[in-house]
Design an enzyme around this catalytic site. Structure first.
Site, mmCIF file in Angstrom:
data_model
loop_
_atom_site.group_PDB
_atom_site.id
_atom_site.type_symbol
_atom_site.label_atom_id
_atom_site.label_comp_id
_atom_site.label_asym_id
_atom_site.label_seq_id
_atom_site.Cartn_x
_atom_site.Cartn_y
_atom_site.Cartn_z
ATOM 1 N N GLU A 108 3.770 10.559 43.629
ATOM 2 C CA GLU A 108 2.430 10.680 43.032
ATOM 3 C C GLU A 108 1.360 10.945 44.087
ATOM 4 O O GLU A 108 0.439 10.141 44.253
ATOM 5 C CB GLU A 108 2.076 9.378 42.297
ATOM 6 C CG GLU A 108 2.978 9.064 41.135
ATOM 7 C CD GLU A 108 2.683 7.713 40.503
ATOM 8 O OE1 GLU A 108 2.940 7.561 39.304
ATOM 9 O OE2 GLU A 108 2.190 6.819 41.214
ATOM 10 N N CYS A 142 -31.281 4.399 50.434
ATOM 11 C CA CYS A 142 -32.002 3.221 50.913
ATOM 12 C C CYS A 142 -31.021 2.132 51.306
ATOM 13 O O CYS A 142 -30.935 1.078 50.660
ATOM 14 C CB CYS A 142 -32.948 2.733 49.830
ATOM 15 S SG CYS A 142 -34.261 3.904 49.578
HETATM 16 C C1 PLP Z 1 -0.319 4.268 41.252
HETATM 17 C C2 PLP Z 1 -0.889 5.231 42.203
HETATM 18 N N1 PLP Z 1 -0.258 6.407 42.400
HETATM 19 C C3 PLP Z 1 -0.745 7.333 43.242
HETATM 20 C C4 PLP Z 1 -1.910 7.120 43.945
HETATM 21 C C5 PLP Z 1 -2.379 8.217 44.835
HETATM 22 O O1 PLP Z 1 -2.604 7.835 46.101
HETATM 23 P P1 PLP Z 1 -2.920 8.911 47.217
HETATM 24 O O2 PLP Z 1 -4.106 9.676 46.798
HETATM 25 O O3 PLP Z 1 -3.168 8.080 48.403
HETATM 26 O O4 PLP Z 1 -1.718 9.779 47.333
HETATM 27 C C6 PLP Z 1 -2.590 5.907 43.800
HETATM 28 C C7 PLP Z 1 -3.770 5.582 44.610
HETATM 29 O O5 PLP Z 1 -3.614 5.018 45.691
HETATM 30 C C8 PLP Z 1 -2.069 4.947 42.904
HETATM 31 O O6 PLP Z 1 -2.706 3.797 42.697
#
Ligand code: PLP
Ligand code: LYS
Length: 439
Positions: free
Chosen positions: A297, A367
């Site tokens: 992901e 600010c």
């Molecule tokens: C469950 C989950 N998947 C994927 C990500 C994507 O993380 P990154 O943008 O660091 O790849 C995040 C954020 O950290 C997340 O919480």
């Protein structure tokens, strides 16, 4: 004049490729001092659309998607890094899945026509409204965060169980999610993850398809992921013995680091691609399991480097300790320096500038004394009001984390594609801010 004498002058008259580690793939510094991204002048973008603005190079996003798609894994882009309808469509076109973590991200994906079966819904505090919206939309998978969530889910539904593996990914504590004693997931060591699995399996309308873990964000090393594979495969084996089910999916989350400045460490994707399947294969053989399909992901690693923020210098102040360069944006378009001590670089755009450079502090317009975009950066010593500054590597967690603090409207997202520029998200206006304020 000899050829050797002519060569340096000749070279200075050519565009110079900017470091691809932190700039969009096709970013070039022109002899005039301008910067072009995929052939489009950033000076012209700033003149046409104003500042501050987020620029996004579509080709860089596509190339990053393809680099990930070359792996033997499902790639689910983490929409929290940056999402709008155009972005969701691009992600769909590139064949990725999508991780959403709120009703807003889900609604955006749905409005873009993103295939629902390729959407994963995350969240440690999903509301009933969000769970119902997910069921209505036909979201492919819901990632269950806690045992209490199991009974609130609307079936039939494919689900994964998010496990807290107890692994330190070595990142800023605000974005470390793999370690024990925190709000995300169910602990493996504490037995809560096993309890969630048992609870899910007791509800026939839920189909448990796999496990999920996310070590955190901006993680450069691969060893944490290797350890996660070892621990989660052992847990898969445990589930197989205890419940007689073989789960077909293993989601290792995202978190792959990018370089914000030249020389910063970034995630070694080819090292990951070489090492993780080997560890997975080894561990599965050890436990007599068929290797599950991997899901990754990445958010930041897809979109960060595609983005550049353009600011106009409003004022330059020389004090007895340093020079402050104040720009027309700041904390509201980039809270990351304040939140995570993130460090950036900046470049003068549009004129050559003095060859003499000096250390300066780039500050925002808000600010807050802490509204410092870059505490220390080398800029041409003749920097002055009206100059244009470009801050690279701002495609991830910039627009998505922007606020309207001090009632400063949010900048637009301007996509550069095929030599043209087009707003994907328009500039917010003061009228927009007044619109939601009941008179
Ligand atoms: C469950 C989950 N998947 C994927 C990500 C994507 O993380 P990154 O943008 O660091 O790849 C995040 C954020 O950290 C997340 O919480
Ligand atoms: N917002 C963080 C990343 C958090 C990722 C969400 N789980 C950042 O800008 O670095």
């Amino acid at each position: 004049m000899t050829l050797a004498e002519l060569l340096p002058t000749y070279r200075r008259s050519l565009p110079e490729k900017l470091p691809a580690a932190i700039w969009p793939d096709a970013a070039e510094a022109m002899p005039s001092g301008d910067v072009a991204v995929s052939g489009v002048s950033l000076t012209e973008v700033a003149e046409r659309f104003g500042t501050p603005s987020y620029v996004l190079d579509v080709q860089t996003v596509r190339y990053r998607c393809r680099a990930y798609r070359a792996l033997d894994a499902e790639i689910a882009y983490a929409g929290k890094a940056f999402l709008c309808r155009r972005m969701a469509r691009l992600i769909a076109e590139e064949g990725l899945s999508l991780d959403v973590c709120s009703g807003g991200e889900l609604a955006t994906a749905a409005a873009a026509g993103f295939p629902a079966e390729r959407i994963l819904l995350h969240g440690n505090a999903k509301t009933d409204l969000e769970l119902r919206a997910a069921a209505r939309a036909g979201v492919g998978r819901v990632v269950i965060d806690s045992v209490a969530e199991v009974d609130r889910l609307v079936g039939p539904q494919d689900v994964l169980v998010r496990v807290t593996p107890g692994i330190d990914g070595h990142t800023h504590r605000a974005v470390a999610t793999g370690v024990e004693d925190q709000k995300f997931g169910s602990s493996l060591a504490g037995g809560q993850a096993a309890a969630v699995v048992a609870r899910v399996l007791s509800r026939p309308e839920l189909r448990l398809v796999g496990l999920h873990c996310h070590l955190g964000s901006q993680i450069a090393g691969v060893t944490g992921y290797e350890e996660a594979v070892r621990r989660l495969v052992a847990f898969l084996a445990d589930i197989a013995v205890r419940h007689g089910v073989a789960l077909p999916q293993l989601n290792l989350g995202g978190g792959h680091a990018v370089a914000y400045r030249p020389g910063d460490a970034s995630f070694n994707l080819s090292g990951f691609a070489a090492r993780i399947p080997r560890v997975l294969g080894f561990e599965c053989r050890k436990h007599g399991l068929v290797p599950p399909r991997l899901t990754l992901e990445p958010g930041r690693a897809i979109v960060a480097r595609a983005g550049v923020t353009l600011y106009r210098v409003v004022t330059v102040k020389h004090t007895s300790t340093r020079t402050y360069v104040a720009v027309d944006g700041g904390f509201s378009d980039n809270p990351r320096p304040e939140l995570y001590d993130s460090r950036y670089t900046a470049r003068l755009v549009g004129r050559a500038g003095d060859v003499q450079k000096r250390s300066m502090r780039v500050v925002g317009r808000h600010c807050e004394a802490g509204d410092v975009l870059i505490p220390d950066v080398q800029l041409p010593s003749d920097i002055r009001a009206g100059d244009l500054l470009a801050v690279p590597c701002t495609g991830a967690y910039h627009h998505s984390m922007a606020s309207t603090y001090n009632l400063v409207p949010r900048p637009p997202v301007l996509a550069i594609d095929d030599g043209a520029v087009e707003a994907w998200i328009r500039r917010e206006t003061e009228a927009d801010l007044l619109h939601r304020d009941i008179a």
